[in-house]
Design an enzyme around this catalytic site. Structure first.
Site, PDB file in Angstrom:
ATOM      1  N   SER A  48     -65.422 -54.859 -80.658  1.00  0.00           N
ATOM      2  CA  SER A  48     -66.962 -54.606 -80.905  1.00  0.00           C
ATOM      3  C   SER A  48     -67.411 -55.906 -82.073  1.00  0.00           C
ATOM      4  CB  SER A  48     -66.781 -53.338 -81.905  1.00  0.00           C
ATOM      5  OG  SER A  48     -66.467 -53.626 -83.398  1.00  0.00           O
ATOM      6  N   LYS A  81     -67.392 -55.029 -89.476  1.00  0.00           N
ATOM      7  CA  LYS A  81     -68.934 -55.245 -88.715  1.00  0.00           C
ATOM      8  C   LYS A  81     -69.521 -56.540 -89.612  1.00  0.00           C
ATOM      9  CE  LYS A  81     -68.244 -51.782 -86.089  1.00  0.00           C
ATOM     10  NZ  LYS A  81     -68.093 -51.808 -84.594  1.00  0.00           N
TER      11      LYS A  81
END
Length: 369
Positions: free
Chosen positions: A56, A143
């Site tokens: 990701s 993230k």
């Protein structure tokens, strides 16, 4: 055998040998206890090591990267669930066996840090939707922080805007593209060399691929590539999986907002629209009972026309935009879920490489930006 022999006193040499044996055992035990305590303190207050299991954050971070994460950057979070087995995740493997005890829970408290979470920071945090576990026992995610408390975030045709200003992508951020070929096959070794991933084969000639920026021009110049078009979900196309999962907001992964990120002390007026956006934060993250009756909202049994937030919140997204489960799908990250700032890749391994090429030497001790 005589009784006197059975109860004979041990010689001084035997007593000395037993004492030395006990002393060495005690030394080892003391050393092990000290090591566990020291490691727990370092892991809790200074830094921790984490591994990257998914793509990701590619190409900033790769699957197989091992990171050092600074707890001091934002201030160490004190344990909320203090009784747990050190160095283990909240559950053993795929089982439901817990590695912690919920009998004692402490309020959220964070020691002073070197700074605050800033836009662009790569942040490790506990996964907010993991409601089966206490906050500090939830699965760890990593993230990039795009929005801080009070920011207004939006996406227009896959471009992020913060406070109506275009937010520059990370240098190695990736997106997906529709690749049309002339029908001739694509060399798998070429895709591997250029770090291009086939996300989906649409038909015999067309593919959806994730292409790193550094490889785009080289790949596009190949003779069998007819065209490359960025994949963007059009504005107004409703995706029920995208936050806030309400038809009041016809948002998708490439077009959503504007959305205000709650800040501590910010007051919002309560209605169906704002409750669709902020109910989870009010009810779940800030532990309030929310009800609606006869067109009115009640918080903890009292009529409420407004609500003032008790915590700061953040907006987190993966650099690999079309291969990331992030705030676009589950919303805000509360401040009590923040673990630390990713600082350096101390090791990187490629599970698909040959034994001699397993270690990605160029990524060792590489700073994270």
């Amino acid at each position: 055998m005589k009784l006197s022999k059975l109860f004979a006193r041990k010689s001084k040499s035997e007593e000395t040998e037993v004492a030395e044996r006990k002393s060495k055992t005690r030394e080892w035990l003391d050393a092990m206890v000290f090591a566990v305590i020291a490691a727990t303190v370092i892991r809790g207050l200074l830094f921790s090591a984490y591994a990257i299991p998914t793509g990701s954050m590619e190409g900033t971070l790769l699957t197989g990267d091992y990171l050092f994460v600074s707890k001091l950057s934002y201030g160490p979070r004190m344990p909320i669930t203090p009784v747990s087995i050190p160095f283990l995740e909240s559950r053993l493997g795929e089982s439901k066996i817990k590695t912690y005890w919920e009998g004692i829970k402490l309020p959220y408290f964070r020691l002073p840090g070197l700074g605050e979470v800033n836009r662009g920071d790569v942040v490790v945090f506990n996964y907010p939707p993991d409601s089966d576990n206490p906050v500090d026992m939830r699965v760890h995610y990593i993230k990039r922080c795009l929005g801080i408390p009070g920011d207004v975030v939006s996406m227009r045709d896959s471009r992020v805007y913060i406070n109506n200003q275009l937010f520059k992508n990370a240098p190695e951020a990736q997106s997906s593209f529709l690749v049309s070929t002339d029908g001739n096959g694509i060399n798998p070794e070429l895709l591997k060399d250029l770090n291009i991933e086939i996300f989906q084969q649409v038909n015999t000639t067309d593919y959806i691929m994730i292409i790193p920026p550094a490889s785009f021009d080289d790949f596009k110049s190949r003779n069998n590539i007819k065209s490359i078009t960025e994949v963007i979900t059009p504005h107004g196309v409703y995706d029920e999986n995208v936050f806030p999962q309400s038809k009041l907001f016809r948002w998708n992964q490439d077009n959503f907002g504007p959305l205000t990120i709650p800040a501590k002390g910010w007051t919002v007026r309560l209605n169906d629209t704002t409750m669709a956006l902020y109910r989870t934060a009010i009810e779940v993250y800030e532990n309030n009972k929310v009800e609606k009756s006869a067109g009115k909202f009640f918080i903890n049994g009292k009529t409420a026309e407004t609500y003032t937030f008790k915590m700061n919140y953040y907006w987190m997204m993966g650099d690999n935009r079309h291969n990331s489960e992030d705030s676009r799908y589950w919303g805000f990250v509360p401040e009590d879920h923040i673990v630390g700032k990713a600082m350096v890749t101390w090791l990187s391994t490629d599970k698909d490489a040959s034994p001699l090429d397993k270690i990605r030497w160029s990524r060792i001790l590489r700073g994270i930006n």
